[in-house]
Structures are given as structure tokens and as C-alpha cells.
Design a protein around this motif. Sequence first.
Motif, PDB file in Angstrom:
ATOM      1  N   SER A  70     -12.788  -8.647  12.296  1.00 17.10           N
ATOM      2  CA  SER A  70     -12.182  -8.076  11.274  1.00 17.10           C
ATOM      3  C   SER A  70     -12.651  -7.552  10.446  1.00 17.10           C
ATOM      4  O   SER A  70     -13.839  -7.850  10.299  1.00 17.10           O
ATOM      5  CB  SER A  70     -11.153  -8.333  11.424  1.00 17.10           C
ATOM      6  OG  SER A  70     -11.056 -10.305  11.525  1.00 17.10           O
ATOM      7  N   ILE A  71     -11.957  -7.021   9.637  1.00 24.48           N
ATOM      8  CA  ILE A  71     -13.092  -6.331   8.468  1.00 24.48           C
ATOM      9  C   ILE A  71     -11.644  -7.078   7.363  1.00 24.48           C
ATOM     10  O   ILE A  71     -10.797  -7.719   7.549  1.00 24.48           O
ATOM     11  CB  ILE A  71     -12.604  -5.058   8.366  1.00 24.48           C
ATOM     12  CG1 ILE A  71     -13.251  -3.607   8.859  1.00 24.48           C
ATOM     13  CG2 ILE A  71     -12.619  -4.884   6.932  1.00 24.48           C
ATOM     14  CD1 ILE A  71     -12.559  -2.805   8.884  1.00 24.48           C
ATOM     15  N   PRO A  72     -12.526  -8.216   6.950  1.00 27.61           N
ATOM     16  CA  PRO A  72     -11.680  -9.133   6.178  1.00 27.61           C
ATOM     17  C   PRO A  72     -11.138  -8.986   4.879  1.00 27.61           C
ATOM     18  O   PRO A  72     -11.684  -7.070   4.409  1.00 27.61           O
ATOM     19  CB  PRO A  72     -12.889  -9.917   5.499  1.00 27.61           C
ATOM     20  CG  PRO A  72     -14.359  -9.611   5.672  1.00 27.61           C
ATOM     21  CD  PRO A  72     -13.824  -8.694   7.006  1.00 27.61           C
ATOM     22  N   SER A  73      -9.853  -9.297   3.851  1.00 27.30           N
ATOM     23  CA  SER A  73      -9.358  -8.760   2.801  1.00 27.30           C
ATOM     24  C   SER A  73     -10.443  -8.861   1.754  1.00 27.30           C
ATOM     25  O   SER A  73     -10.901  -9.701   1.979  1.00 27.30           O
ATOM     26  CB  SER A  73      -8.088  -9.516   3.064  1.00 27.30           C
ATOM     27  OG  SER A  73      -8.487 -10.644   2.981  1.00 27.30           O
TER      28      SER A  73
ATOM     29  N   ASN B 223      -7.046  -2.297  -2.670  1.00 28.28           N
ATOM     30  CA  ASN B 223      -5.697  -2.151  -3.082  1.00 28.28           C
ATOM     31  C   ASN B 223      -5.194  -3.159  -2.218  1.00 28.28           C
ATOM     32  O   ASN B 223      -3.853  -3.305  -2.230  1.00 28.28           O
ATOM     33  CB  ASN B 223      -5.203  -1.093  -3.895  1.00 28.28           C
ATOM     34  CG  ASN B 223      -5.330  -1.419  -5.447  1.00 28.28           C
ATOM     35  OD1 ASN B 223      -6.002  -2.045  -6.023  1.00 28.28           O
ATOM     36  ND2 ASN B 223      -4.444   0.003  -5.831  1.00 28.28           N
ATOM     37  N   GLN B 224      -5.561  -3.268  -1.271  1.00 29.36           N
ATOM     38  CA  GLN B 224      -4.339  -3.674   0.287  1.00 29.36           C
ATOM     39  C   GLN B 224      -3.531  -3.124   0.430  1.00 29.36           C
ATOM     40  O   GLN B 224      -2.731  -3.438   0.676  1.00 29.36           O
ATOM     41  CB  GLN B 224      -5.040  -5.233   0.225  1.00 29.36           C
ATOM     42  CG  GLN B 224      -5.487  -6.211   0.382  1.00 29.36           C
ATOM     43  CD  GLN B 224      -5.523  -7.691   0.255  1.00 29.36           C
ATOM     44  OE1 GLN B 224      -4.897  -7.744   1.420  1.00 29.36           O
ATOM     45  NE2 GLN B 224      -5.934  -8.194  -0.631  1.00 29.36           N
ATOM     46  N   GLU B 225      -4.061  -1.234   0.745  1.00 36.77           N
ATOM     47  CA  GLU B 225      -2.249  -0.725   0.593  1.00 36.77           C
ATOM     48  C   GLU B 225      -3.137   0.639   1.896  1.00 36.77           C
ATOM     49  O   GLU B 225      -3.891   0.974   1.853  1.00 36.77           O
ATOM     50  CB  GLU B 225      -2.423   0.292  -0.660  1.00 36.77           C
ATOM     51  CG  GLU B 225      -3.064   0.925  -1.599  1.00 36.77           C
ATOM     52  CD  GLU B 225      -3.048   1.404  -2.541  1.00 36.77           C
ATOM     53  OE1 GLU B 225      -1.771   0.920  -3.139  1.00 36.77           O
ATOM     54  OE2 GLU B 225      -4.258   2.102  -3.364  1.00 36.77           O
ATOM     55  N   LEU B 226      -2.008   1.155   2.051  1.00 37.61           N
ATOM     56  CA  LEU B 226      -2.135   2.938   2.645  1.00 37.61           C
ATOM     57  C   LEU B 226      -2.682   1.776   4.333  1.00 37.61           C
ATOM     58  O   LEU B 226      -3.620   2.832   5.015  1.00 37.61           O
ATOM     59  CB  LEU B 226      -2.579   3.310   2.078  1.00 37.61           C
ATOM     60  CG  LEU B 226      -2.059   4.278   0.798  1.00 37.61           C
ATOM     61  CD1 LEU B 226      -2.638   5.574   0.241  1.00 37.61           C
ATOM     62  CD2 LEU B 226      -1.044   4.112   0.658  1.00 37.61           C
ATOM     63  N   PHE B 227      -2.637   1.128   4.734  1.00 41.91           N
ATOM     64  CA  PHE B 227      -3.190   0.556   6.010  1.00 41.91           C
ATOM     65  C   PHE B 227      -2.261   0.933   6.901  1.00 41.91           C
ATOM     66  O   PHE B 227      -1.047   1.745   7.047  1.00 41.91           O
ATOM     67  CB  PHE B 227      -3.347  -0.584   5.964  1.00 41.91           C
ATOM     68  CG  PHE B 227      -2.285  -1.734   6.160  1.00 41.91           C
ATOM     69  CD1 PHE B 227      -1.092  -1.799   6.618  1.00 41.91           C
ATOM     70  CD2 PHE B 227      -2.896  -2.011   4.259  1.00 41.91           C
ATOM     71  CE1 PHE B 227      -0.117  -2.656   6.189  1.00 41.91           C
ATOM     72  CE2 PHE B 227      -1.633  -2.875   3.760  1.00 41.91           C
ATOM     73  CZ  PHE B 227       0.055  -3.485   4.792  1.00 41.91           C
TER      74      PHE B 227
ATOM     75  N   GLN C 257      -7.862  -7.274   7.830  1.00 41.41           N
ATOM     76  CA  GLN C 257      -7.131  -8.105   7.074  1.00 41.41           C
ATOM     77  C   GLN C 257      -6.187  -8.111   5.821  1.00 41.41           C
ATOM     78  O   GLN C 257      -6.726  -7.076   5.345  1.00 41.41           O
ATOM     79  CB  GLN C 257      -7.865  -9.182   7.696  1.00 41.41           C
ATOM     80  CG  GLN C 257      -8.678 -10.003   8.637  1.00 41.41           C
ATOM     81  CD  GLN C 257      -9.578 -11.217   8.207  1.00 41.41           C
ATOM     82  OE1 GLN C 257      -9.491 -11.280   6.742  1.00 41.41           O
ATOM     83  NE2 GLN C 257     -10.185 -11.724   9.302  1.00 41.41           N
ATOM     84  N   ILE C 258      -4.914  -8.265   6.050  1.00 38.86           N
ATOM     85  CA  ILE C 258      -4.527  -8.280   4.984  1.00 38.86           C
ATOM     86  C   ILE C 258      -3.741 -10.052   4.466  1.00 38.86           C
ATOM     87  O   ILE C 258      -3.435 -10.135   6.004  1.00 38.86           O
ATOM     88  CB  ILE C 258      -3.003  -7.068   4.963  1.00 38.86           C
ATOM     89  CG1 ILE C 258      -3.417  -5.679   4.793  1.00 38.86           C
ATOM     90  CG2 ILE C 258      -2.574  -6.594   3.699  1.00 38.86           C
ATOM     91  CD1 ILE C 258      -4.800  -4.968   3.544  1.00 38.86           C
ATOM     92  N   ASP C 259      -3.389 -10.367   3.238  1.00 38.97           N
ATOM     93  CA  ASP C 259      -3.483 -10.930   2.388  1.00 38.97           C
ATOM     94  C   ASP C 259      -1.530 -10.642   2.850  1.00 38.97           C
ATOM     95  O   ASP C 259      -1.103 -10.375   2.612  1.00 38.97           O
ATOM     96  CB  ASP C 259      -3.755 -11.116   1.231  1.00 38.97           C
ATOM     97  CG  ASP C 259      -5.259 -11.728   0.609  1.00 38.97           C
ATOM     98  OD1 ASP C 259      -6.118 -12.045   1.396  1.00 38.97           O
ATOM     99  OD2 ASP C 259      -5.372 -11.412  -0.053  1.00 38.97           O
ATOM    100  N   ALA C 260      -1.811 -12.342   3.275  1.00 39.66           N
ATOM    101  CA  ALA C 260      -0.401 -12.589   3.866  1.00 39.66           C
ATOM    102  C   ALA C 260       1.358 -12.306   3.032  1.00 39.66           C
ATOM    103  O   ALA C 260       2.252 -12.465   2.904  1.00 39.66           O
ATOM    104  CB  ALA C 260       0.357 -13.400   5.045  1.00 39.66           C
ATOM    105  N   ASP C 261       0.221 -12.700   1.261  1.00 39.96           N
ATOM    106  CA  ASP C 261       0.899 -12.451   0.048  1.00 39.96           C
ATOM    107  C   ASP C 261       1.125 -12.033  -0.635  1.00 39.96           C
ATOM    108  O   ASP C 261       1.812 -11.431  -1.857  1.00 39.96           O
ATOM    109  CB  ASP C 261       0.711 -13.772  -0.336  1.00 39.96           C
ATOM    110  CG  ASP C 261      -1.232 -13.597  -1.108  1.00 39.96           C
ATOM    111  OD1 ASP C 261      -1.682 -13.258  -0.346  1.00 39.96           O
ATOM    112  OD2 ASP C 261      -1.160 -14.833  -1.840  1.00 39.96           O
ATOM    113  N   ASN C 262       0.386 -10.601  -0.108  1.00 34.19           N
ATOM    114  CA  ASN C 262       0.697  -9.359  -0.495  1.00 34.19           C
ATOM    115  C   ASN C 262       1.346  -8.929  -0.098  1.00 34.19           C
ATOM    116  O   ASN C 262       2.651  -8.484   0.539  1.00 34.19           O
ATOM    117  CB  ASN C 262      -0.804  -8.866  -0.483  1.00 34.19           C
ATOM    118  CG  ASN C 262      -0.949  -6.913  -0.690  1.00 34.19           C
ATOM    119  OD1 ASN C 262      -0.118  -6.313  -0.872  1.00 34.19           O
ATOM    120  ND2 ASN C 262      -2.298  -7.136  -1.460  1.00 34.19           N
TER     121      ASN C 262
END
Length: 399
Positions: A14-17, A164-168, A179-184
Motif C-alpha cells: 500500500s501507499i503509506p500515509s 494533506n491526506q485529502e481528496l482520496f 493509507q489514511i490516518d484513522a485520526d485524520n
Amino acid sequence: MQTLLHAAALVPASIPSPDWSGFDIPLPWGTLRIHAYALCILAGIIVGLWLTSVRWARRGAPEGSVWDIVIWAIPFGIIGGRLYHVVSSPDQYFGPGFDGTGDLWLIPQIQRGGLGIWGAVVLGVLGAWIGCRRAGVKLTAFLDAAAPGLLLAQALGRWGNYFNQELFGGPTTLPWGLQIDADNPNFPAGTPADTLFHPTFLYESLWNIAGVVILLALDRRFNFRRARLFWLYAMYYTLGRVWIEAMRIDEAEQINLFGITTRLNVWTSIFVFVAALIVFVLLGRKGRPESDTPYLAGRGPAAEGEGKFAGNGDNEDHGGDGARVAPVVPAVRDADTSVSDSESRDNLPRIQNGSGNSSTPTEEDLASRDGNKAVPVTSETGNSGHKVTESAPEAGTNK
């Protein structure tokens, strides 16, 4: 074989956050946060501007004019991109249903993300038009030169969404899932913490890089003019944006048209594609060929030189193609009337004939002496004593 299997095992499934989103610069009154999103946008602007400047110079544009244009285009584009994002995703700024529960102070905070490409293009083109008028060059020529660079800038700028872990996109089991951080705050509520998502930022980045190669190859083959390469860019980008946008699960304004409800950006991409296709076809119809010069009429180097020359009072004729025609300067007769007839007679060439008499000068002799215009000449024969006056024909303009 075992080496290949070992190497494959090391490749992440996977692609890590990202574990980094920027850095802080200490200041006397606090710290200045430099966001990774802003750095990606800046990197995109730099590489896009580099490619544009190279192509612009190859078209014979005036040196330094690209800076005169982008100094207007870039700020206009950033403002337009932000305004489009606010309109297309208004809830966090104005509240759901514009109930006033949003935070208007978030609108200028572009470091948090949120730039709509269509607003950036529309206002960016307006800024480029202002810069082109001031620089004396054609907007259409600049748009053709800038189209591949614009797509390249978008390819790098999209990586800001990763940091920014957005727009996925939606959940996926593909090995390149993101991967997206669960607390994001952007992590979908009620979704398992180990869920992977489609990396739509990566899809669009790769799509744009492929588009840069395609646009450069097509332009090399067909040498587009009249901003046709720019409209081809619009068609290519929107074609990819439709299917990429449809994969995203972030909140966005939903529009119902023709009984279909989908994201505003999807409808915008469809309409832009159709409009760009129509304009591209119309511009391709046979008509007056577009000149290769990037200058506006009367603003090129030749026109500037003509203006300076004409301003000094000299007689000058300009042809229809803008070329400068050298003025015809009439011959000036000697104004000194005090010269005696004998002195002028001595200065004339003489040809001895068989009888020893001198003959009058020929027209060729007179023309070589006095330039393009022959003047009346008085001479005496050697024996008769009679003065013979001959007038050579006056030369006209060059045919």
C-alpha cells in the motif's frame, strides 16, 4: 528468482500515509509554518514556468516577457482557484445550507488545501491577458506555449493532497491503496482503521504527466496556433477529471441535471470538454493562416524600429508587410554659381575623336558623375567656338 521474490516482498502492499506535512520557522514573535501542500504548489509553478519559458522563447517572444505575464497570471489564478473551491464546497465556510455555522476565516487559509482548477484557469487567463497586452504579445500564442507547462504544474501540485491526506477515492484492496490516518479529520466515519483508499491524487498526477508528453508530441507534429493546443489541453484534462472525480468520496456540492445527481466538478468537466471540443474544431477550419509571430500588430521589433525612424522626419515608405523601404534621395545640384564656365568645362570628361575635336560627354558619363539624376551641361567644341547645351533625360523612380 529468489532475489526477485525477496525484492517483491519488500515492496509495500500500500501507499503509506505521510508522516511529514511541513516544517516550522522560528520567529521572534512565534513560528511560521511552511506546509507541504504549499511547497507542492510552489514546485508545480516553478517547473511549469520553466517549461513555458523554454517554449515561449522558441516562438521568438521578447526576452523577459514571460515574467511580465506570469506576474499577473499566477496571483489571479490562485485567487480564482480559491474562489471556485469555496463555491464548490461551501459547507465549512458558510455552514450546511448556508445556515451561518461555518467559519469565514478559513477562506483565505489556502495552506489548508482547496484550490479549484477551473477558477484558477479562468482568472489565470484573465491575468495572462493583462500581462500580454502590457508586453505587446498575443494571448493565443502564450496559451499555446503554456498549455503543457500548465498540465505539468498540476501534476506536481496534486501531491499536496497526499501530504494533506485529502481528496482520496473510495475503499480498495489494490496493492497501491492509500493509507489514511484513522485520526485524520478526513477519514470517513464508521470505516475500519486499516481501510485502504484509491489514491486519486496519484491517478491524476500520472494522467497529467502523460498528457504533457502527448501535447508536446502533437504540437511538434501539427504546430498548433490560435490557442488550439490550449483547448486540446482542456479536452484532455477534463476527460481524465471526469472519471477521477467520480471516484472521490470527499464532500462536494451535488448538482442534479437531466435526472442525474453528481458532483459539481463532474458536470463542470463535461461542459468544459464539450465547449473546448467545439472551439477546437471551429479554430481548425480553414481560414486566414495565423502568423508565427507572437507579437501583437504594430508591437514587434520591426514596428518599433519603423516608429523610431519615422519620428526623425525622414522620408520613408512602409510596405504593406511592415518592411521598411529605403527613401529615394533626389540628386542635389551644385548651388555654387560662382564657378566659371571654363572650370566646369575642365571637370567634364573629354573623348578625343579622330579629328582632334573633343566631344560632349555621354549620358553614361553624366549619370556616373551626378548619380541617379542627370543635369544640363554646357560644353564647347574644340574648333567651332559654338556652345552646345545638352540636357540628359531626368531619371525617374526605380521600377
